[in-house]
Motif scaffolding. Sequence first.
Motif, PDB file in Angstrom:
ATOM      1  N   HIS A 234      19.492  63.715  29.657  1.00  0.00           N
ATOM      2  CA  HIS A 234      19.978  63.584  28.284  1.00  0.00           C
ATOM      3  C   HIS A 234      19.461  64.764  27.471  1.00  0.00           C
ATOM      4  O   HIS A 234      18.478  65.392  27.845  1.00  0.00           O
ATOM      5  CB  HIS A 234      19.466  62.278  27.649  1.00  0.00           C
ATOM      6  N   ASP A 236      18.039  65.391  23.624  1.00  0.00           N
ATOM      7  CA  ASP A 236      17.617  64.564  22.490  1.00  0.00           C
ATOM      8  C   ASP A 236      18.514  64.854  21.284  1.00  0.00           C
ATOM      9  O   ASP A 236      19.026  65.950  21.115  1.00  0.00           O
ATOM     10  CB  ASP A 236      16.149  64.843  22.150  1.00  0.00           C
ATOM     11  N   HIS A 292      17.313  67.116  29.857  1.00  0.00           N
ATOM     12  CA  HIS A 292      16.074  66.880  30.602  1.00  0.00           C
ATOM     13  C   HIS A 292      16.113  65.463  31.139  1.00  0.00           C
ATOM     14  O   HIS A 292      16.957  64.650  30.730  1.00  0.00           O
ATOM     15  CB  HIS A 292      14.855  67.143  29.721  1.00  0.00           C
TER      16      HIS A 292
END
Length: 363
Positions: A234, A236, A292
Motif C-alpha cells: 500500500h 500511505d 510498501h
Amino acid sequence: MEEKEEGVNLNWTLPVSSVQELVRQRQPDAVAPRYFRDDIVMAGHHRELSQGLPRIDLGKLMDPPSRSTELCNLHSACRQWGLFLLVNHGVLDEGMRMMKENVQGFVDLPHHEKQKSAQKPGSLEGYGQAFVISHDQKLQWNDMIFLKCHPAHARNLDLWPKNPPEFRIALEKYSEDMRKLAAEVVKYIGMALGIHEGELDLLTKSFGEGKYEVRMNYYPACPEPERAIGLLPHADISGITLLTECGNIPGLQVLSKDNCWVTVPPVPGGIVVNLGQIMEVYSNGTYRAPDHRAVVNKEKERVSIATFCYPSPSLPVGPSPQLLAATGLPPIYQTLSNSGEFLQCFLSHKLDDAVPFIDTLKL
Ligand SMILES: O=C(O)CCC(=O)C(=O)O
Ligand SMILES: [Fe+2]
C-alpha cells in the motif's frame, strides 16, 4: 456469495479473530487458508541493496553549513524512494523507550484486557484489524491498535488503553514528539522541493497544527511466512508517515522504482520516514509515495509504530503553486480544499477499484 455491499468503504471493518490469539491457542504449524497470500508474496522480486537505502541526518539539515548538501540528499531520497532513514532526529531516547515498552506491554496483555479497546462497529479506531470488508476476504498476519492523537479534541479516550498504566502518558508524549518532528521534516522536504517564504511557512504550520494518528502493528511469528503477508502492499494516504520499529526484526519492504521489493533494515534509534500520497500530490509527482508492505518471519514476533501525519485544513491539497510557477509545468493532480476532503475521497474510493486512488485525482 460475497457479502460486500455497494458503497462500502475503508472506514469500516468486519471483526475477525486476533492473529495473536489464533497463534497462542492453536500453535499452528501451518497457515490457515484465509491467510494464504501466495498471489502477493510470490509476486515480484526481492532484492537486498548493497549500498543501502538513503539516510538523512536532521542535525545536518538544521545546521546552515551542512544544509545544502543534505537538502540535495533529501531531494534525491524523496525522488528515488519516497522513503529514508532519519538519524540524529533529536527525539529523546527516554520518550521513544517509554513508548516502545508500553506498546509491547499492551501486546503482552491477555486478550480480554486488550478487547477493552476493541474497535466499535463503523470505525477503524481501536484494537482489531483494518479493512476487512467481506467474510471471505483474505486476511493479513497483523493485529493493530489505531488511535487518533492530535488534535486533542479528536481523541477517543474510551479506546485508549488504561493498561499498561503508563500507556496513555507514553502515547501522548510520543505523538507530541512526532508532531514536532513531522513539522520540522516537512519544512526540509518543502525546501528540498524549492518551496520558500510564505508557502513554506504555510506548509510547516499546517503540519505543526495537523492531524496525527498512530497505528501500532503486531505481527506474530508465522509458521509459513512465505505464504502469508503482514501488511499488503500500500501507499500511505498521509502527508508523511514516521515509523518506529520496536525490535531489531526486519519486516518492512519498499518497492523500488524498478519494481523490486527491498528490505528496509531496522536501525536502532532511527525513524523511517515515508512520504504519503498528500506529499506526492503536493510535489506534483516529483516525489513518490512508495508502495510498501510488511513481511513476517518464522522465529520472531515484530512490533512497529506508524504515525500518520496530515496537514491541517489550512493547506489546500494539490500541487504546490510555487513549484508549478518555478517549473512551468502543468499540474498533474487536481486540488482539493484540504486533507479532510482528500481523506473523504480516499475513503469513498472502493477497496476493490482497479485504479489506484491517486490516479483518480489526475487531471
Ligand atoms: O510494520 C511496518 O513496518 C509497516 C507499517 C505500515 O506500513 C503501516 O502501518 O502503514
Ligand atoms: Fe504504511
